[in-house]
Write an enzyme that holds these catalytic residues in place. Structure first.
Site, short mmCIF file in Angstrom:
data_model
loop_
_atom_site.label_atom_id
_atom_site.label_comp_id
_atom_site.label_asym_id
_atom_site.label_seq_id
_atom_site.Cartn_x
_atom_site.Cartn_y
_atom_site.Cartn_z
N SER A 227 0.84 -1.19 0.00
CA SER A 227 0.00 0.00 0.00
C SER A 227 0.88 1.24 0.00
O SER A 227 2.10 1.16 0.04
CB SER A 227 -0.91 0.00 1.22
N LYS A 228 0.20 2.38 0.00
CA LYS A 228 0.90 3.67 -0.12
C LYS A 228 2.00 3.85 0.93
O LYS A 228 2.99 4.53 0.68
CB LYS A 228 -0.10 4.80 -0.01
#
Ligand code: GLU
Length: 481
Positions: free
Chosen positions: A251-252
């Site tokens: 994820s980010k």
């Protein structure tokens, strides 16, 4: 014929995991000379993000994942945007009701919210499952809002085979009567993707492993309609590693995980594509990890796909990217790097030479901006930088002598190219009885102000030109005086 599809929901940027799904789906069809379809799954109207479809299309275009059918290219199974296919789903949902595998549900939001967990499997208590035909008709006539739900078998087991994960089984009592058509007239993903995959002739459903456990519900739909089930290929999870070494779903927080962000950060689309091809797939009998797209098409087979999660390794990607950059022609590199150079390059700089020196020293295009600075402006440095054990420079006297000699010679050199400069400076080493390394060290520090540089002294002088080189040597001499 092998027919695959990439069916993204336009809900934002293009996550690397989505791109990997697109790539594997593309490769599975192309390996067999088959067809690859793009279908936009936009029936979840609340999650739509404006412009997201354009991002999807441009990503596929940039990476070369050309689709044979899809929005704007058309095809015999269009339209390829689900919101434009609403009537089709309603028709099939009604068919399913007639076949006895689905039913109308008129439960209000209030009623559903008041349900308790214990009497509602997965949120619904099957209240409308056994309404009589007459009751349904009366409700429809009265214009009551409705949804259509799938009528799940209440006992037994549903199984299917996945090419990567093997046989998957689920007890039917765990399956809830999921909604197929929503009150707004739009279908749910759970329903319309099955209808579309069937109508579009998709033979291999390729997607992330988060769909493994819901696929029993989908094969029940195929069975209910009497359609042949497709081949399922679920892909392993993509994980990321954080600074502490903990591994979790990519994820980010692990860094740039959208294709656009990576490209904006100076990664080459070919390198990204090559790297993600290896995230979950291992080539058979191959010495190399480097593959062009056509090479991937030839090499990619489903039995090379692994079911264990793969970890996205930014360092490995950076290394990959560097290898790709170093192999570019100077011309391609110059074009690609253009937008990463944030300042105007002064006229004295030999741009072409500068870029070809930098090309082999960067791993991503965005590094160019910082790496090129010393060519343009001499950095501040202390004279102690000249002292160097390896080159046996213990005091400034020898530096002064070398630079004095160099200055005199360089003033007389007309053509400031690498070979001429090198030949012109060499006699100094002999005259002073010092090593070439020592000579070049002194000159290089003077013209660059840095101990580590892309290129040697004469290459740097070739880039910055005669005036600037002499100016920098004068500055060094002044520092040393
Ligand atoms: N629209 C779904 C997604 O983006 C597609 C899943 C599938 O390929 O069936 O996750």
């Amino acid at each position: 014929m092998t027919v695959t599809r990439f069916a993204p929901s336009p809900t934002g940027y293009m996550h690397i995991g989505n791109l990997r799904t697109a790539l594997y789906s593309y490769l599975i069809s192309k390996h067999d000379g088959g067809k690859f379809i793009l279908r936009i799954e936009d029936t979840d109207r609340e999650r739509l993000v404006e412009g997201a479809t354009d991002v999807i299309k441009s990503t596929l275009a940039i990476t070369g994942l050309k689709y044979d059918e899809g929005p704007d290219v058309g095809g015999e199974h269009g339209p390829y945007v689900q919101s434009e296919r609403k009537e089709i789903y309603m028709e099939y949902a009604k068919k399913l009701v007639d076949l006895g595998y689905a039913y109308y549900c008129f439960c209000t939001k209030e009623r559903l919210e008041a349900l308790h967990e214990e009497d509602a499997v997965g949120g619904y208590d099957r209240h409308c499952r056994n309404l009589t035909k007459e009751e349904v008709e009366a409700n429809l006539k009265a214009g009551l809002p409705f949804v259509i739900r799938q009528k799940m078998p209440l006992e037994g087991v549903t199984s299917y085979h996945d090419e990567v994960f093997g046989d998957i089984s689920m007890n039917n009592e765990e399956l809830q009567d999921q909604i197929l058509m929503k009150a707004d007239g739009y279908p749910t993903y759970n329903f319309c993707h099955v209808v579309d995959d069937y109508l579009m002739g998709v033979t291999h459903v390729v997607r992330g492993s988060e769909y493994l456990t819901s696929t029993p519900k989908y094969v029940l739909l195929y069975d209910a309609f009497g359609w042949e089930r497709p081949t399922y290929v679920h892909l392993p999870l993509l994980m990321g590693k954080d600074a502490e070494g903990n591994i979790s779903k990519l994820s980010k927080r692990h860094g740039a995980v959208s294709f656009q962000d990576l490209v904006a950060d100076g990664y080459l689309p070919e390198a990204v594509l090559n790297y993600i091809a290896l995230l979950g797939w291992c080539p058979k009998n191959s010495e190399t990890e480097f593959f062009t797209l056509p090479e991937l098409e030839a090499a990619f087979t489903i039995d090379g796909v692994s079911k264990s999660p793969s970890v996205f390794d930014f360092e490995k990607l950076l290394w990959f990217n560097g290898e790709y950059i170093h192999k570019m022609t100077d011309e391609d590199f110059s074009k690609a790097v253009e937008k990463f150079i944030k300042v105007e390059i002064p006229a004295n700089i030999n741009r072409q030479k500068m870029l070809s020196l930098l090309k082999t020293r960067i791993s991503k295009l965005s590094e160019i901006d910082e790496k090129k600075d010393f060519f343009i402006t001499l950095p501040e440095y202390e004279k102690e930088l000249f002292l160097n054990k390896k080159n046996k420079i213990a005091d400034f006297e020898i530096v002064k002598t070398v630079l004095g000699e160099a200055k005199e010679i360089l003033e007389g050199v007309e053509s400031f190219d690498n070979d001429t400069l090198f030949a012109a400076l060499m006699p100094i080493a002999e005259k002073l009885a010092i090593k070439t390394g020592t000579l070049m060290w002194c000159v290089r520090i003077a013209v660059s102000g840095m101990s580590a540089t892309p290129g040697g002294a004469t290459e740097i002088m070739e880039v910055i030109g005669k005036d600037e080189s002499l100016k920098r040597i004068d500055k060094a001499l002044a520092k040393l005086a």
